[in-house]
Design an enzyme around this catalytic site. Structure first.
Site, short mmCIF file in Angstrom:
data_model
loop_
_atom_site.label_atom_id
_atom_site.label_comp_id
_atom_site.label_asym_id
_atom_site.label_seq_id
_atom_site.Cartn_x
_atom_site.Cartn_y
_atom_site.Cartn_z
N ASN A 13 -65.88 -6.97 17.08
CA ASN A 13 -67.09 -6.20 16.83
C ASN A 13 -66.96 -5.06 16.90
OD1 ASN A 13 -68.86 -8.71 16.98
ND2 ASN A 13 -68.58 -8.75 18.79
N CYS A 14 -67.92 -4.14 16.32
CA CYS A 14 -67.92 -2.44 16.13
C CYS A 14 -67.59 -2.11 17.46
CB CYS A 14 -68.91 -2.25 15.77
SG CYS A 14 -69.44 -0.49 15.32
N PRO A 15 -66.71 -0.93 17.52
CA PRO A 15 -65.97 -0.29 16.56
C PRO A 15 -64.42 -0.55 16.20
CG PRO A 15 -65.64 0.77 18.40
CD PRO A 15 -66.47 -0.33 18.82
N ASP A 40 -68.00 -9.67 11.72
CA ASP A 40 -69.03 -9.10 12.32
C ASP A 40 -69.76 -8.62 10.99
OD1 ASP A 40 -71.16 -7.23 13.39
OD2 ASP A 40 -69.55 -5.56 14.05
N ASP A 46 -71.00 -0.36 8.31
CA ASP A 46 -70.08 0.41 9.13
C ASP A 46 -68.90 0.93 7.99
OD1 ASP A 46 -71.51 -0.04 11.48
OD2 ASP A 46 -70.11 -1.63 12.36
#
Length: 75
Positions: A13-15, A40, A46
């Site tokens: 998942n981010c980041p 994600d 993003d």
């Protein structure tokens, strides 16, 4: 699309997908293409923001079967 390097960020998942892409791009030559595969859903926006902020070109995004594929050209 022919990529010089491919990153598998499935399950991250981010980041993390962005950080891994940033590191990979730093090791690539100008004009090279990086393919990033992610799961994600947030990675779509993003990577759009990442491209705007870094000057690397987002040349394509696709999605299928809960996977998102991003193509970036190194500036």
């Amino acid at each position: 699309m022919e990529a010089q390097k491919e990153l598998d960020t499935r399950g991250m998942n981010c980041p993390l997908p962005i950080l891994k892409a940033k590191k990979a791009l730093a090791e690539m030559s100008s004009g090279d293409i990086l393919k990033v595969v992610a799961t994600d859903p947030g990675s779509v926006r993003d990577f759009q923001a990442f491209a705007r902020q870094t000057g690397n070109e987002l040349i394509g995004q696709t999605s299928a079967n809960d996977e998102y594929v991003h193509f970036l050209r190194r500036r």
